[in-house]
Design a protein around this motif. Sequence first.
Motif, short mmCIF file in Angstrom:
data_model
loop_
_atom_site.label_atom_id
_atom_site.label_comp_id
_atom_site.label_asym_id
_atom_site.label_seq_id
_atom_site.Cartn_x
_atom_site.Cartn_y
_atom_site.Cartn_z
N ALA A 49 2.13 12.60 -7.25
CA ALA A 49 2.05 11.57 -8.28
C ALA A 49 2.46 10.18 -7.79
O ALA A 49 1.91 9.19 -8.23
N VAL A 50 3.42 10.12 -6.88
CA VAL A 50 3.91 8.81 -6.43
C VAL A 50 3.22 8.31 -5.17
O VAL A 50 3.52 7.21 -4.71
N THR A 51 2.29 9.07 -4.61
CA THR A 51 1.59 8.62 -3.40
C THR A 51 0.08 8.61 -3.60
O THR A 51 -0.66 9.20 -2.82
N PRO A 52 -0.40 7.93 -4.66
CA PRO A 52 -1.85 7.88 -4.87
C PRO A 52 -2.53 6.97 -3.85
O PRO A 52 -1.89 6.09 -3.28
N PRO A 53 -3.82 7.19 -3.63
CA PRO A 53 -4.53 6.28 -2.73
C PRO A 53 -4.65 4.89 -3.35
O PRO A 53 -4.71 4.76 -4.57
N VAL A 54 -4.66 3.88 -2.52
CA VAL A 54 -4.82 2.50 -3.00
C VAL A 54 -6.28 2.11 -2.83
O VAL A 54 -6.86 2.25 -1.77
#
Length: 93
Positions: A80-85
Amino acid sequence: RAYSEHSGRKISTGILWQGDVWATGIKNNGFDGVEYMYRTHGYLFKMSLPLAGIHNIYNSMIATAVCTDIGVKPCMAKEAVTPPVVGSVSTVT
């Protein structure tokens, strides 16, 4: 003041020192973000963030810690805290 008036659990984070959660093995990947080892007294896993900056390490540590504190599984919190940008990064010279 708000910190001292808060009645909930307080979670400390650290990079230079060991808090409730802390980061080790920080690797700066320039515009590709940062990687580090997320550590608590119960978990250890690699975090890869698509954004650069020490503040993003702190943000991801506290977000993951809060998620796991309320019962979210660590693997789900990490996702949840490392989504793609989406977008682009430009340099200004």
